[in-house]
Design a protein around this motif. Structure first.
Motif, PDB file in Angstrom:
ATOM      1  N   ASP A  88       1.467   2.812  -7.393  1.00  0.00           N
ATOM      2  CA  ASP A  88       0.223   3.269  -6.788  1.00  0.00           C
ATOM      3  C   ASP A  88       0.423   3.357  -5.278  1.00  0.00           C
ATOM      4  O   ASP A  88       0.526   2.343  -4.597  1.00  0.00           O
ATOM      5  CB  ASP A  88      -0.896   2.281  -7.126  1.00  0.00           C
ATOM      6  CG  ASP A  88      -2.173   2.606  -6.378  1.00  0.00           C
ATOM      7  OD1 ASP A  88      -2.290   3.733  -5.875  1.00  0.00           O
ATOM      8  OD2 ASP A  88      -3.048   1.730  -6.286  1.00  0.00           O
TER       9      ASP A  88
ATOM     10  N   SER B 263      -1.710   5.076  -3.323  1.00  0.00           N
ATOM     11  CA  SER B 263      -2.951   5.639  -2.777  1.00  0.00           C
ATOM     12  C   SER B 263      -3.313   5.013  -1.434  1.00  0.00           C
ATOM     13  O   SER B 263      -3.769   5.717  -0.532  1.00  0.00           O
ATOM     14  CB  SER B 263      -4.078   5.454  -3.787  1.00  0.00           C
ATOM     15  OG  SER B 263      -4.238   4.095  -4.100  1.00  0.00           O
ATOM     16  N   ALA B 264      -3.096   3.683  -1.296  1.00  0.00           N
ATOM     17  CA  ALA B 264      -3.477   3.037  -0.038  1.00  0.00           C
ATOM     18  C   ALA B 264      -2.668   3.596   1.129  1.00  0.00           C
ATOM     19  O   ALA B 264      -3.220   3.935   2.181  1.00  0.00           O
ATOM     20  CB  ALA B 264      -3.279   1.532  -0.153  1.00  0.00           C
TER      21      ALA B 264
ATOM     22  N   THR C  37      -3.572   7.326   1.865  1.00  0.00           N
ATOM     23  CA  THR C  37      -4.834   7.458   2.597  1.00  0.00           C
ATOM     24  C   THR C  37      -4.588   7.261   4.092  1.00  0.00           C
ATOM     25  O   THR C  37      -5.146   7.967   4.928  1.00  0.00           O
ATOM     26  CB  THR C  37      -5.848   6.428   2.071  1.00  0.00           C
ATOM     27  OG1 THR C  37      -6.073   6.705   0.692  1.00  0.00           O
ATOM     28  CG2 THR C  37      -7.156   6.487   2.824  1.00  0.00           C
TER      29      THR C  37
ATOM     30  N   LYS D 233      -4.696  13.049  -2.400  1.00  0.00           N
ATOM     31  CA  LYS D 233      -5.278  12.254  -1.322  1.00  0.00           C
ATOM     32  C   LYS D 233      -5.463  13.109  -0.067  1.00  0.00           C
ATOM     33  O   LYS D 233      -5.666  12.598   1.028  1.00  0.00           O
ATOM     34  CB  LYS D 233      -4.386  11.049  -0.998  1.00  0.00           C
ATOM     35  CG  LYS D 233      -4.352  10.011  -2.107  1.00  0.00           C
ATOM     36  CD  LYS D 233      -5.642   9.200  -2.172  1.00  0.00           C
ATOM     37  CE  LYS D 233      -5.719   8.372  -3.443  1.00  0.00           C
ATOM     38  NZ  LYS D 233      -6.455   9.036  -4.516  1.00  0.00           N
TER      39      LYS D 233
ATOM     40  N   GLN E  88     -12.802   5.234   1.369  1.00  0.00           N
ATOM     41  CA  GLN E  88     -11.728   5.927   0.656  1.00  0.00           C
ATOM     42  C   GLN E  88     -10.825   4.925  -0.067  1.00  0.00           C
ATOM     43  O   GLN E  88     -10.472   5.115  -1.224  1.00  0.00           O
ATOM     44  CB  GLN E  88     -10.912   6.754   1.656  1.00  0.00           C
ATOM     45  CG  GLN E  88      -9.748   7.487   1.049  1.00  0.00           C
ATOM     46  CD  GLN E  88     -10.191   8.729   0.308  1.00  0.00           C
ATOM     47  OE1 GLN E  88     -10.745   9.644   0.897  1.00  0.00           O
ATOM     48  NE2 GLN E  88      -9.980   8.750  -0.984  1.00  0.00           N
ATOM     49  N   GLN E  89     -10.481   3.844   0.635  1.00  0.00           N
ATOM     50  CA  GLN E  89      -9.614   2.840   0.013  1.00  0.00           C
ATOM     51  C   GLN E  89     -10.328   2.165  -1.144  1.00  0.00           C
ATOM     52  O   GLN E  89      -9.708   1.831  -2.156  1.00  0.00           O
ATOM     53  CB  GLN E  89      -9.162   1.782   1.039  1.00  0.00           C
ATOM     54  CG  GLN E  89      -8.351   2.332   2.210  1.00  0.00           C
ATOM     55  CD  GLN E  89      -6.937   2.729   1.843  1.00  0.00           C
ATOM     56  OE1 GLN E  89      -6.622   2.971   0.701  1.00  0.00           O
ATOM     57  NE2 GLN E  89      -6.062   2.813   2.838  1.00  0.00           N
TER      58      GLN E  89
ATOM     59  N   ASN F  71      -9.947   4.331  -4.033  1.00  0.00           N
ATOM     60  CA  ASN F  71      -8.596   4.160  -4.582  1.00  0.00           C
ATOM     61  C   ASN F  71      -8.527   2.915  -5.458  1.00  0.00           C
ATOM     62  O   ASN F  71      -7.902   2.920  -6.514  1.00  0.00           O
ATOM     63  CB  ASN F  71      -7.562   4.012  -3.464  1.00  0.00           C
ATOM     64  CG  ASN F  71      -7.442   5.254  -2.611  1.00  0.00           C
ATOM     65  OD1 ASN F  71      -7.846   6.334  -3.035  1.00  0.00           O
ATOM     66  ND2 ASN F  71      -6.912   5.110  -1.412  1.00  0.00           N
TER      67      ASN F  71
ATOM     68  N   GLN G 104     -10.268   3.304  -8.885  1.00  0.00           N
ATOM     69  CA  GLN G 104      -9.436   4.061  -9.811  1.00  0.00           C
ATOM     70  C   GLN G 104      -8.432   3.127 -10.509  1.00  0.00           C
ATOM     71  O   GLN G 104      -8.265   3.164 -11.720  1.00  0.00           O
ATOM     72  CB  GLN G 104      -8.717   5.142  -9.000  1.00  0.00           C
ATOM     73  CG  GLN G 104      -7.803   6.030  -9.779  1.00  0.00           C
ATOM     74  CD  GLN G 104      -7.141   7.043  -8.856  1.00  0.00           C
ATOM     75  OE1 GLN G 104      -7.719   7.505  -7.877  1.00  0.00           O
ATOM     76  NE2 GLN G 104      -5.923   7.397  -9.169  1.00  0.00           N
ATOM     77  N   LEU G 105      -7.802   2.284  -9.708  1.00  0.00           N
ATOM     78  CA  LEU G 105      -6.807   1.350 -10.256  1.00  0.00           C
ATOM     79  C   LEU G 105      -7.497   0.302 -11.121  1.00  0.00           C
ATOM     80  O   LEU G 105      -7.017  -0.033 -12.212  1.00  0.00           O
ATOM     81  CB  LEU G 105      -6.069   0.689  -9.087  1.00  0.00           C
ATOM     82  CG  LEU G 105      -4.793  -0.062  -9.395  1.00  0.00           C
ATOM     83  CD1 LEU G 105      -3.762   0.879  -9.986  1.00  0.00           C
ATOM     84  CD2 LEU G 105      -4.229  -0.676  -8.117  1.00  0.00           C
TER      85      LEU G 105
END
Lengths: 388, 373
Positions: free
Chosen positions: A216, A218-219, A222, A251, B50-51, B54, B57-58
């Motif tokens: 993952d 995503s962090a 972003t 993202k 936003q985080q 995220n 989702q996880l």
């Protein structure tokens, strides 16, 4: 061709059977120059060994057809070194003590080339590794250059410099660096990129590490989107690139992804890496005549299962370059006995090889251009060759 | 003087006896975390939100996996360590369904007149159902072959068997003619669409377009994960609370021998529980691979462990606990990756496990131990 190869090989076998019996009879064989090749023909990476052997054999064949080195035919002795320290040292000892070679091409893997360099240098045997990228191959633990060890490939940090140059050349001003903290290769490239990019006037707007088991991103992504970086430098292997590239798309990351030769795999997801660029040792799409000539030579000599000409990979190409460099240095030195003179000639050489025009720096690392390959529309295309 | 020393002693003793040290530590830690979150939120509200998205989702993917752990534990008191690998099998079966058989495209081929979004949704649901059925069947077989013969054996035997099954699934999957040991790029069943949410409304982001400042990006993939997870959670809640099977499950969880005396087929109920838990893991596999599009044979280990932590945090055996615990773990991971450092994410997730075990071993929603010897 295959008959000829068979003849050469059987000659080698016969020679290797006779030679131990007359170890002092080296003088009789003065009509040939003996070259040893350490290739991992078995073990974990036999395909690397096969590529390297094919490339070296082609170089030997070409020189022999031109009349050999200094008028003497080249006699190539191949030893299986298994990409592993002990077998490589044993094979090198056999080449040096039994076969009496003074020149060794190999090994492929850094972990095997380093112990081999430990024995070739005291014995004044000239060694050139085609593909070992660790800095410690040509430099000992105290940072002193090994006088008799060279390599034909560039080392890891060099790729970072090349991509920094490429990125600034395209007018990008800001970059974000992502790297795997536990991987020396990735960290080396990332640090070199960071340093060179700043020196060339760019700004590193962010830097994040991750671990190899992460899925993952995503962090981090972003943060990349937030930083508005124009370049995302990710010098990891293709599997991480596939994951990051796919997630970057959801993202809102618009930065151009760039990386190193870890991307060079048929498993690279061309959709995820779309729009990205990576550096590599060589690319068959390079239009320089020497590259096209090499593709023709290699394709004529080696066919795949369907009978189509094979395209040489980076291993075969670098081995071909290493062999050519070695023969050119011997010619230049004018001797096949005094390896000190050959090493001096090699250190001062300027030779146009397939993978770029090579000169050596003080650490015996080649200074040459790298190929930059772009991923676009589902294809990997040669973009340009970047000189350091 | 004697008196004050005695008083001091009792004071210290009280602190120790009441566990105030641990509680104080926990409160301090919580305050620190809240302070850090507030600071981070103030520094950039849109990035923070936003985080959080995220993390959601996880967290929802973890929730689907955690439910399987919690349900099985609730009934047979077994930590089913093979659960993460069932999740992996779910991801791979959806990979084959999508990449080899194009199962996600059947609605648009069979009935081309359907609107695009509807046939996409139908395709995705088909793929998820296929993975769920595959995993349910797999879990049924595993339960019958590996766990049922050990029903009356000491609990540690079943636990070790579960680890064995886990390794079997991983390395059987790694065989070249099964799933191979390579990283396989996953083909998403739907193409990505991003929406930008800002103060002025929502609009769709074109590919390659830079999102404007101070906005939140929301992709159809996050949406898919959250909707599918919520649907499955509601379905599970209905199954457990409102149906005869659910009643039988709860009865078997409460007291197996008595449930058997009441005429409940406990073995059958246990099989059903395994199958339902595994089908949720199968769905999680599809969603996880869609979010992070790569599948390989040991991909189940880490998400499996994280979901286990989530189940323990929520109180193992409790279904709402699994959901809340998973969301907390998901957020903790993403926020620590975002605001502390990325390699810290696993450390934070597993520190939560240690803290829960130390301070409240029954978890947030866990009932005080009602174990019978």
């Amino acid at each position: 061709m295959s008959k000829r190869l068979f003849a050469v090989l059987s000659l080698l076998i016969v020679a290797s059977l006779i030679l131990p019996a007359c170890a002092t009879g080296g003088a009789k064989e003065s009509g040939t120059v003996k070259i040893g090749l350490l290739a991992p023909l078995s073990g974990q990476v036999p395909t690397f060994g096969e590529s390297v052997r094919n490339g070296t054999e082609l170089a030997v064949k070409e020189w022999n057809e031109k009349g050999g080195v200094l008028g003497k035919k080249i006699d190539l002795i191949v030893a299986d070194s298994q990409c592993s320290p002990d077998p490589a040292v044993n094979a090198a000892n056999k080449l040096i003590d039994q076969d009496g070679v003074k020149f060794i091409i190999g090994e492929v893997c850094s972990s095997a080339s380093i112990p081999v360099a430990e024995i070739t240098n005291p014995k004044k045997i000239l060694q050139i590794s085609p593909t070992s990228t660790s800095a410690l191959v040509t430099v000992d633990a105290n940072g002193v250059t090994r006088p008799f060890t060279f390599r034909a490939c560039f080392i890891d940090p060099f790729q970072g410099l090349v991509m920094a140059k490429f990125a600034t050349g395209k007018g990008y001003k800001t970059a974000f660096v992502m790297f795997d903290q536990g991987n020396d290769y990735v960290r080396g490239l990332a640090e070199a990129f960071e340093k060179s990019f700043s020196e060339l006037g760019g700004t590193i707007v962010g830097k994040e590490s991750y671990t190899s088991t992460d899925t993952d991103f995503s962090a981090i992504l972003t943060k990349v989107a937030e930083s508005k970086a124009e370049v995302l430098y990710l010098p990891d292997y293709y599997n991480i690139v596939n994951l990051v590239g796919a997630q970057a798309k959801d993202k809102g990351v618009t930065a151009v992804m760039m990386g190193g030769d870890g991307w060079d795999s048929s498993d690279l997801d061309v959709n995820a890496a779309d729009g990205g660029f990576y550096s590599n040792h060589y690319d068959p799409g390079d239009t320089r005549p020497i590259v096209q000539e090499w593709l023709k030579t290699f394709g004529a000599a080696y066919k795949d299962a369907q009978g189509n000409p094979k395209v040489p990979d980076a291993f075969g190409t670098l081995a071909y370059d290493a062999a050519n460099l070695l023969f050119a240095a011997i010619e230049k030195a004018g001797t096949i006995d005094d390896t000190t003179k050959v090493a001096e000639a090699m250190a001062a050489i300027k030779w146009e090889a397939v993978s770029g025009t090579i000169t050596f720096d003080a650490q015996h690392n080649p200074i040459k251009s790298a190929a930059v390959i772009g991923v676009a529309n589902g294809k990997k295309n040669f973009v340009e060759s970047v000189a350091p | 003087m004697n008196a004050s020393a005695a008083q001091k002693n009792t004071f210290v003793e009280t602190i120790i006896r009441r566990g105030l040290l641990g509680k104080g530590f926990l409160v301090a830690l919580a305050l620190l975390a809240i302070w850090k979150l507030v600071i981070s939120f103030m520094a950039g509200p849109s990035v923070f939100v936003q985080q959080v998205v995220n993390g959601l989702q996880l967290g929802f993917v973890y929730a689907l996996i955690a439910l399987g752990y919690t349900m099985v534990y609730g009934i047979v008191r077994l930590i089913n360590f093979a659960h993460g690998d069932v999740f992996m099998v779910g991801a791979f079966s959806s990979y084959f369904a999508i990449a080899r058989w194009n199962l996600n495209e059947w609605p648009s081929k069979v009935i081309p007149s359907l609107p695009g979004w509807f046939s996409n949704a139908l395709g995705v649901i088909t793929v998820i159902l296929l993975s769920m059925v595959t995993c349910a069947f797999l879990a049924f077989v595993i339960e019958r072959v590996a766990y049922k013969p050990l029903r009356d054996a000491p609990r540690i035997s079943a636990l070790i068997t579960a680890i064995g099954v886990s390794f079997f699934l991983e390395y059987f999957g790694a065989l070249p003619f099964v799933f191979t040991s390579n990283f396989v790029t996953y083909e998403r069943p739907i193409s990505v669409i991003n929406w930008v949410i800002s103060t002025s409304g929502i609009y769709m982001l074109q590919a390659g377009e830079k999102p404007p400042d101070n906005t939140i990006i929301f992709s159809n993939i996050s949406l898919l994960i959250i909707i599918i997870s919520l649907l499955l959670l509601f379905f599970l809640n209905y199954l457990v609370q409102r149906t005869r099977i659910g009643k039988a499950m709860r009865a078997a969880a409460y007291d197996k021998p008595t449930a058997r005396l009441m005429g409940i087929n406990v073995d059958g109920i246990i099989s059903v529980t395994f199958a339902v838990g595994a089908s949720l893991a199968g769905a999680a596999g599809v969603l996880y691979a869609t979010a992070f599009p790569q599948v390989y044979f040991v991909m189940g280990i880490i998400p499996g462990l994280k979901a286990f932590v989530a189940a323990v945090l929520g109180g193992i055996g409790s279904i709402p606990g699994a959901l809340v615990g998973s969301l907390i773990i998901g957020e903790a991971e993403v926020l620590s990756a975002a605001y502390i450092s990325t390699p810290m994410r696993d450390a934070v997730a597993f520190s939560i496990l240690v803290l829960v075990l130390l301070i409240r071993p029954t978890g947030l929603f866990g009932e005080p131990s009602r174990e019978k010897a």
